[in-house]
Write a protein that holds these residues in place. Structure first.
Motif, PDB file in Angstrom:
ATOM      1  N   THR A  33       1.108  -1.280  -0.103  1.00 51.80           N
ATOM      2  CA  THR A  33       0.397  -0.079   0.327  1.00 51.80           C
ATOM      3  C   THR A  33       0.702   1.265   0.471  1.00 51.80           C
ATOM      4  O   THR A  33       1.853   1.362   0.889  1.00 51.80           O
ATOM      5  N   SER A  48      -8.120   0.878   0.507  1.00 50.51           N
ATOM      6  CA  SER A  48      -7.812  -0.176   0.851  1.00 50.51           C
ATOM      7  C   SER A  48      -8.796  -1.278  -0.439  1.00 50.51           C
ATOM      8  O   SER A  48      -9.728  -0.396  -1.040  1.00 50.51           O
ATOM      9  N   ARG A  49      -8.587  -2.832  -0.614  1.00 51.48           N
ATOM     10  CA  ARG A  49      -9.813  -3.008  -1.695  1.00 51.48           C
ATOM     11  C   ARG A  49     -10.141  -4.234  -1.019  1.00 51.48           C
ATOM     12  O   ARG A  49      -9.073  -5.041  -0.758  1.00 51.48           O
ATOM     13  N   SER A  50     -10.943  -4.891  -1.801  1.00 53.16           N
ATOM     14  CA  SER A  50     -11.886  -6.065  -1.041  1.00 53.16           C
ATOM     15  C   SER A  50     -12.640  -6.812  -2.174  1.00 53.16           C
ATOM     16  O   SER A  50     -13.726  -5.931  -2.776  1.00 53.16           O
ATOM     17  N   GLY A  51     -11.846  -7.926  -2.903  1.00 48.56           N
ATOM     18  CA  GLY A  51     -12.619  -8.342  -4.200  1.00 48.56           C
ATOM     19  C   GLY A  51     -11.842  -7.376  -5.389  1.00 48.56           C
ATOM     20  O   GLY A  51     -11.381  -6.921  -5.705  1.00 48.56           O
ATOM     21  N   ARG A  82     -14.354  -4.064  -5.028  1.00 44.93           N
ATOM     22  CA  ARG A  82     -14.423  -2.688  -4.032  1.00 44.93           C
ATOM     23  C   ARG A  82     -13.023  -2.030  -3.966  1.00 44.93           C
ATOM     24  O   ARG A  82     -12.567  -2.909  -2.774  1.00 44.93           O
ATOM     25  N   ARG A 122     -12.260   0.792  -0.451  1.00 44.28           N
ATOM     26  CA  ARG A 122     -12.914   1.398   0.431  1.00 44.28           C
ATOM     27  C   ARG A 122     -11.613   2.446   0.675  1.00 44.28           C
ATOM     28  O   ARG A 122      -9.928   2.450   0.569  1.00 44.28           O
ATOM     29  N   GLU A 147      -9.545   4.396   3.596  1.00 41.77           N
ATOM     30  CA  GLU A 147      -9.304   4.022   4.644  1.00 41.77           C
ATOM     31  C   GLU A 147      -8.996   6.105   5.259  1.00 41.77           C
ATOM     32  O   GLU A 147      -9.466   5.445   6.399  1.00 41.77           O
ATOM     33  N   SER A 169     -14.123   3.895   5.245  1.00 42.33           N
ATOM     34  CA  SER A 169     -14.446   3.681   6.693  1.00 42.33           C
ATOM     35  C   SER A 169     -14.618   5.308   7.588  1.00 42.33           C
ATOM     36  O   SER A 169     -15.030   6.169   6.931  1.00 42.33           O
TER      37      SER A 169
END
Length: 352
Positions: A11, A28-31, A33, A35, A37, A325
């Motif tokens: 990061t 940040s990334r989840s899958g 998508r 976000r 932070e 966040s």
């Protein structure tokens, strides 16, 4: 060879240094998508950065330290950018069989053919774009170079804030990367899109064809002219004029006598920038206009551009499909979104 594009990293913070402010973004990334932070914007002292050139290292470094403290991030690695006008780019072709270190050696030998500066004064990097359309045994290589002092001064201001420049990118490529986040907000059939980034002192036109920048041009024009007109007309300090512009409380005639003429001037500037593009390319129209930069947020500006140019126009918001966040103020982020495109494109380097 100094990293100008950077390679894949853990990061990194996206940090955009404009003429009037420091903008910080952590993603940040989840899958699939993303976000947000943390994010923060901090004003810069007057004349600390002039036309995207850092003039005063300590004050800029201290502003970066404040923006980090306000964002409450613990990350220390940063992606920053140099302006397009500070960078020479050239697409060359080399054997597809060459590995990265062999490409680097070859470029070091041949660089003086492409770069009009002494090689000890420039930072050089390259990116493999893929096979040549004419000969699949060759790869197209994007070569980029800028004066080493432009890179080193960014490293110096980050060091004042206890940070490390992990990636030094080019603003145009950061903008292109951020555009990938807003492409769904426009007509999916639009191939030729203009992004007009209207900052405090500089307006940058970037034209993308199928998501790739083919043209960029900077011109001296920006929101500072509105601030100076408020200052002159109402006898305010520059700081008071800036606050009045942002928060309101100016005399009743302000909108009709100051703001509307400035909005018309912005429309003329957009027209002029596009005319430069048309006169130097095969294109004579764009299918969509995206307004970015702090000045783009002026109420009714995107509607006025659309009405007078007859081209669909939207306000840039790279965060429309992101989650936030709990420590991110959604209202503030929404207000700042058009000015966060470059910071966003830099923060996306964490995932490239």
């Amino acid at each position: 060879m100094l990293q100008l594009f950077g390679k894949k990293q853990k990061t990194v913070l996206g940090l955009d240094l404009s003429s009037t402010s420091v903008k910080l973004l952590e993603l940040s990334r989840s899958g699939d998508r993303f976000r947000v932070e943390s994010y923060s914007v901090e004003p810069l002292p007057a004349s600390a950065v002039v036309e995207k050139n850092i003039v005063e290292i300590e004050p800029v470094g201290e502003a970066i330290r404040r923006v980090i403290d306000r964002a409450k991030t613990k990350q220390k690695l940063v992606a920053v950018a140099v302006s397009g006008s500070a960078v020479i780019t050239k697409t060359i072709e080399m054997s597809a069989a060459l590995k990265d270190h062999e490409i680097e050696d070859q470029i070091s030998i041949e660089a003086d053919q492409y770069i009009p500066y002494p090689l000890d004064e420039v930072a050089i990097d390259f990116e493999v774009l893929g096979p040549s359309e004419d000969d699949p045994t060759l790869n197209q290589i994007l070569l980029a170079a800028c004066r080493r002092e432009n890179v080193e001064i960014r490293q110096d201001v980050l060091a004042v804030a206890g940070l490390e420049a992990k990636i030094v990118d080019v603003e145009a490529y950061a903008m292109e990367r951020a555009f990938s986040l807003i492409v769904e907000q426009i007509d999916e059939d639009a191939e030729v899109v203009a992004i007009v980034d209207i900052g405090a002192t500089m307006t940058t036109l970037s034209v993308l064809v199928n998501g790739k920048i083919i043209y960029t041009r900077e011109q001296l024009f920006g929101g500072k002219q509105l601030t100076e007109e408020i200052q002159r007309r109402y006898g305010l300090s520059f700081e008071e004029a800036g606050l009045g512009k942002k928060l309101g409380g100016l005399p009743d005639e302000y909108e009709a006598e100051v703001l509307e003429p400035f909005k018309e001037a912005v429309v003329q500037q957009v027209m002029r920038s596009l005319q430069f593009f048309y006169s130097s390319s095969q294109y004579n129209a764009v299918e969509y206009i995206v307004l970015a930069g702090g000045t783009a947020s002026i109420d009714g500006l995107s509607e006025l551009v659309q009405e007078q140019l007859g081209t669909p126009t939207v306000l840039a918001n790279p965060f429309a499909d992101m989650s936030l966040s709990p420590r991110v103020n959604a209202t503030n982020l929404g207000s700042d979104a058009p000015s966060m495109m470059i910071a966003c494109g830099l923060a996306l380097r964490s995932f490239s």
